[in-house]
Write a protein that holds these residues in place. Sequence first.
Motif, PDB file in Angstrom:
ATOM      1  N   ASN A   1       0.812  -1.216   0.000  1.00 43.37           N
ATOM      2  CA  ASN A   1       0.000   0.000   0.000  1.00 43.37           C
ATOM      3  C   ASN A   1       0.847   1.268   0.000  1.00 43.37           C
ATOM      4  O   ASN A   1       0.363   2.337   0.364  1.00 43.37           O
ATOM      5  CB  ASN A   1      -0.952  -0.018   1.191  1.00 43.37           C
ATOM      6  CG  ASN A   1      -2.125  -0.949   0.984  1.00 43.37           C
ATOM      7  OD1 ASN A   1      -3.135  -0.565   0.410  1.00 43.37           O
ATOM      8  ND2 ASN A   1      -1.996  -2.192   1.427  1.00 43.37           N
TER       9      ASN A   1
ATOM     10  N   SER B   1      -6.316   3.412   6.415  1.00 41.07           N
ATOM     11  CA  SER B   1      -6.979   4.709   6.255  1.00 41.07           C
ATOM     12  C   SER B   1      -6.416   5.744   7.218  1.00 41.07           C
ATOM     13  O   SER B   1      -6.233   6.921   6.863  1.00 41.07           O
ATOM     14  CB  SER B   1      -8.489   4.556   6.477  1.00 41.07           C
ATOM     15  OG  SER B   1      -9.071   3.713   5.509  1.00 41.07           O
TER      16      SER B   1
ATOM     17  N   ASN C   1      -2.969   6.722   5.935  1.00 39.19           N
ATOM     18  CA  ASN C   1      -3.102   7.544   4.741  1.00 39.19           C
ATOM     19  C   ASN C   1      -3.569   8.958   5.087  1.00 39.19           C
ATOM     20  O   ASN C   1      -3.092   9.949   4.500  1.00 39.19           O
ATOM     21  CB  ASN C   1      -4.100   6.910   3.768  1.00 39.19           C
ATOM     22  CG  ASN C   1      -3.591   5.607   3.173  1.00 39.19           C
ATOM     23  OD1 ASN C   1      -2.381   5.349   3.158  1.00 39.19           O
ATOM     24  ND2 ASN C   1      -4.503   4.782   2.675  1.00 39.19           N
TER      25      ASN C   1
END
Length: 245
Positions: free
Chosen positions: A69, A239, A242
């Motif tokens: 990711n 999340s 990020n």
Amino acid sequence: MANEANPCPCDIGDRSDYGGLGQEVQIDHIKAYVVKPSAPSDKAVIVIHDIFGWELPNTRYMADMLAANGYIAVCPDFFVGKEAWSPTKDWAEFQEWLEDKKPTNINKEVDAVLKFLKEQCGSKRIGTVGFCWGGVATHYLALLYPEIKAGVSVYGMVREREDKYELKSPTLFIFAENDQVIPLDQVSALEANLKEKCTVAFQLKIFPGQTHGFVHRKREDIDPADKPQILEARTDMLSWLNKHM
């Protein structure tokens, strides 16, 4: 449900045979597992292992997932060569074993890893993700290192310090509803005190029906009913990173 043993049931019946995609390196005085994303990145995550140590395949799987990711992921040996806990050991000896492996005594190792990431990997934004023992360590680092941009503490919290609520870096705490290691009243107390004293972003999330170790230890094909929450917790982790990195 998985992992019902005490006092730290991370490893009961759910050990993965995952091999890992990264490589082992020497960082100053410690070894570490490092895996990099396919494209260059200036974002890195320090993955902090549980009591079963830096070589546990399940934890390396999580590091590889972070790299997939877009994060450089490094999982150092925070036990610095000392023997990790084994499920075959007598839990009556656990506190003695833990005595020289406190998750709130890792500053020297963290400083070495931060230097490595900045100077050798070009990392400009660094976060932490920790599980169990590593969840405690992640909480601890969030109290001391404002340069850490985000932390995700998974079934772990600092309990022995008084100054444990004034976080310096945004932190997501993930807990399991049926965790025999961390009772829900302690989670509620943590949240109440953070609301009163914390000035950076934080979130606490409790996953219904889950037990200690579900995010990084549970084999998703053992109980299909657990899979959605495992995936949700991992998505929440990504999340949060990020958003704040």
